[in-house]
Scaffold this active site. Structure first.
Site, PDB file in Angstrom:
ATOM      1  N   ALA A 196       4.116 -28.903 -60.908  1.00 55.95           N
ATOM      2  CA  ALA A 196       4.727 -28.581 -62.198  1.00 55.95           C
ATOM      3  C   ALA A 196       4.235 -27.239 -62.723  1.00 55.95           C
ATOM      4  CB  ALA A 196       4.423 -29.689 -63.196  1.00 55.95           C
ATOM      5  N   HIS A 197       4.811 -26.813 -63.836  1.00 59.34           N
ATOM      6  CA  HIS A 197       4.503 -25.507 -64.421  1.00 59.34           C
ATOM      7  C   HIS A 197       3.032 -25.369 -64.783  1.00 59.34           C
ATOM      8  CE1 HIS A 197       5.975 -27.192 -68.587  1.00 59.34           C
ATOM      9  NE2 HIS A 197       5.342 -28.087 -67.899  1.00 59.34           N
ATOM     10  N   ASN A 198       2.532 -24.167 -64.543  1.00 64.11           N
ATOM     11  CA  ASN A 198       1.177 -23.794 -64.944  1.00 64.11           C
ATOM     12  C   ASN A 198       0.074 -24.523 -64.192  1.00 64.11           C
ATOM     13  OD1 ASN A 198       3.015 -23.387 -67.573  1.00 64.11           O
ATOM     14  ND2 ASN A 198       1.345 -21.902 -67.597  1.00 64.11           N
TER      15      ASN A 198
ATOM     16  N   THR B 274       5.509 -21.778 -67.819  1.00 58.12           N
ATOM     17  CA  THR B 274       6.143 -21.510 -69.102  1.00 58.12           C
ATOM     18  C   THR B 274       5.821 -20.074 -69.502  1.00 58.12           C
ATOM     19  OG1 THR B 274       5.700 -23.808 -69.647  1.00 58.12           O
ATOM     20  CG2 THR B 274       6.345 -22.363 -71.464  1.00 58.12           C
TER      21      THR B 274
ATOM     22  N   SER C  94       0.034 -27.985 -65.861  1.00 60.12           N
ATOM     23  CA  SER C  94      -1.229 -27.367 -66.262  1.00 60.12           C
ATOM     24  C   SER C  94      -2.455 -27.982 -65.611  1.00 60.12           C
ATOM     25  CB  SER C  94      -1.394 -27.403 -67.796  1.00 60.12           C
ATOM     26  OG  SER C  94      -0.361 -26.673 -68.401  1.00 60.12           O
TER      27      SER C  94
END
Lengths: 347, 347, 347
Positions: free
Chosen positions: B238-240, B219, B258
């Site tokens: 997934a993101h981060n 993000t 995350s």
């Protein structure tokens, strides 16, 4: 396009009870059918839909009891009969034009069959072979030495890696990869060193594979998918696996390295298999199961870890009662304690 | 191509017991090897195959006891030694020709290294950088500003999205996507509004990633896969997220947003990780596990939800006995009731 | 690029407590923010990070108690407010240039809107329609008759199969396949015969779908993803499914054929759904769950097989105690036996 019901009965190989002269305009699912359309009932358990359907005719199992207020075609295999009706009303259209698109890149020493279709921006490597009437859709990429049989369909963006072999009448849906490197690394000094994956993949005749599925090449030797097997989307087949004939594998199943699946198996979605195990012929594996040990065949397994399905159902039922059981156990303990105290008093 | 066994011993760094002058024609797995070939035994537990193999020589662990009726090369790391033998018999072939294919589209202000290969219909965006000797296979697409180091291989139909960064010697298999948008939406008035995903992905040196895997961009900030890590097919990052160094992740694993995975971890196929958790170094996660809470590291967890593996094995064993246990509990209840009645009678 | 905090408060629609004249240089996550940046706190439970952040300003929930040592923007929906700040600091850049790339292949009788972008080596079939301002990235392939609305983004290597329909503002990430054949075969004489999949897929307005996801076309009729729904990567949607409005589906979820998911559902990663079931509106499904039976809606389910989440938590807690319980049961048995013997002695 409308067809007489009598003609449909003949095409589907069923026995008609009703007026053969009425016109049928199309095929539809039982809950969506409109007047004029024909539908089917594959299974007695869906009989409840019978009263509601607006279809003008039905294909039903030949051993289905009862009177129908509509014409019916009785068939030994209603689903197969319905398939034949679908084909009549929806004759297949060519996906792309015959011939080799001017933008297709064909490598040296590649042999092409007759009457095939190769779409725009397809890239065929060197020393490949593509059989007669095979359709290679746009964006498909074949590595050097890949071999494809007759009457195959490779949908857009399929990748066949170097040297993989496909039989005849193989269908691969979009984004599926055949022959990516197996996941093999030797650990040495805390680091992973790539084991060259110098084997290949062989996919036999009449196999169909869904979209975005990955089938890895063997470390040595071959990964093999045998004749007539059907695989769904997003499936992982690791290096050196073998999947038997006429087996169906639902979406998102994962099979770890060197595992052997037998013939005529039915594998539910999201099931996983450990590596280096053998699953015998005629095995049914429930969706989401984790098959960690060999399965002898002619059986159904389910659960994680997978066990005989009947046992798993008992375990599931018992688990449901578990919180209640904990309470009961506590009560029993109290009753025993009370008994012990009373008995002590008595003595 | 045939090589003397003595030369193979030298190449693999092992100690030969047997005739160094015999000729070896190839490498094969222990159960598939034919006379003339060399095979290996990575692990004492496969020793049962020893008697059956038709191989003419074996690579075995240096601490393996017993006499062999064939020449053996003793090695501290037989798998690694075997890898070296595989390379000798199967020297890597170039996937495509060196140079930039005439159909490759290269955007403005993109810098290309020397001796690289860019295949047909590859599309490289603007302001990209591709390092020396890197191989970009046909159909690969790089968004604007994507950076790729030296000696990388991007297999056919890989997508690198805008601005992602790859180190050196990174291998990405077919159909893998690096940098698709993270799954971030703000709910407002019952509708989801897209959170722009303006971060990136960084993949460090010596990472290999299988086919059809998805790694989302952050993000804000970055998603990172660290040096030496190896990932299989159909994995979701997934993101981060951050994945540590020298970690191996098997197929179909999913890691939610995350989450941070440590160094030297081993993650089994189809395992899932909740978001925003930390998994320490040297963690082993069993296949199919659901890791819902942080894991401190230097441990093995399994099950759903994941717990220490030893506990999970106890729970699994107990679950198996659950139906039996319910019966026993019923019997105990009856015995207690009887005791209570008898005790009452006595009083 | 730096903006005054007062302007950010206005853009995000929040109420500022603090000096409106300070300059903010960027946005960042709370744990990564540096001096000069603004961050946000979506949720009271992350309040512990407040003391540590180096950010110069914060967006916080308007009902958040306490004094802050930094300027804060109070907002009813801090995540949404933050999104607006992200957009200001990271205005979207065009992915590719406007216009139709000279290498794009456009089939006969295809209608193109105005101001659209079609990238290099995109292949658009015959009789397609692509709406205004839609972006078709390189390597995207549309089958004959595929329809795409206005303001869509089809990322590189997306495949739309023949005849599928997309609404407006639909975003599909890389490698996603819409309209591959449903997995339908009729078994006859031990062999599987393909049921032609002559239905389609309809994706309504404002749907976003991640990378490497597969959505199969219907056997007959349609597979439908309804308005505003957001789906992540590597998801399997089988033939004839329907997914409701404003539903979010996390990565690697699999939904089997003909299943209907309601509106406003939240489905966790790696969950699986059996075929032919209905899941009501406002259902939350825990990650990794296996939904095997219909769910009425307005509830949360989890586990395998999925049950009400509260029950599942009780079962999970009980399972944890199971090994202990087995020991206790054994002790109770001994105590009962002792009681029985003593009572016998007494008599």
């Amino acid at each position: 396009v409308p067809l007489r019901l009598g003609d449909i009965a003949e095409i589907t190989g069923g026995v008609l009870a009703g007026d053969p002269s009425i016109f049928i305009t199309g095929v539809a699912k039982i809950e969506e059918a409109r007047p004029g359309e024909i539908t089917f009932l594959a299974n007695h358990k869906y009989a409840k839909h019978l009263g509601e359907t607006r279809a003008s005719a039905l294909i039903v199992p030949d051993d289905m009891p009862g009177n129908f207020d509509k014409p019916v075609i009785r068939s030994k295999n209603p689903y197969l009969a319905f398939m034949k009706a679908v084909v009549v009303f929806h004759p297949p259209k060519p996906l792309i034009e015959k011939g080799i698109h001017s933008t297709a890149v064909i490598g040296e020493n590649t042999e092409l069959g007759t009457e095939l279709s190769i779409g725009a921006y397809a890239v065929i490597g060197r020393r490949c072979r593509i059989g007669h009437r095979t359709i290679v859709m746009p964006g498909v990429i074949l590595g050097d030495g890949a071999m494809v049989g007759d009457d195959c369909v490779l949908h857009a963006n399929v990748c066949l890696r170097e040297g993989v072999v496909l039989g005849n009448r193989v269908i691969l849906h979009n984004g599926t990869v055949v022959g990516s490197d197996g996941f093999g690394f030797a650990l040495d000094g805390g680091k992973y060193h790539k084991i060259p994956q110098v084997g290949t993949v062989v996919i036999e005749d009449d196999v169909e594979i869904g979209s975005n599925t990955s089938i890895d090449r063997a470390t040595l030797g071959e990964t093999r998918i045998k004749r007539g097997t059907k695989m769904d989307n997003l499936i992982q087949i690791a290096h050196n696996c073998s999947v038997g004939e006429d087996t169906v594998i639902a979406a998102q199943v994962g099979i770890a390295g060197s595992t052997v699946i037998g013939n005529n198996c039915r594998i539910g979605g999201q099931a996983g298999f450990a590596g280096h195990i053998k699953v015998g012929d005629n095995t049914t594996v429930g969706g989401g199961s984790g098959v960690l040990r060999p399965v002898s065949g002619n059986t159904m397994v389910s659960g994680f870890p997978a066990r005989p399905h009947r046992d798993e159902l008992h375990v599931q039922a018992a688990m449901h009662k578990l919180p209640e059981l904990l309470k009961e156990l506590k009560q029993l303990k109290e009753r025993i304690q009370k008994l012990e105290q009373e008995l002590k008093k008595e003595c």
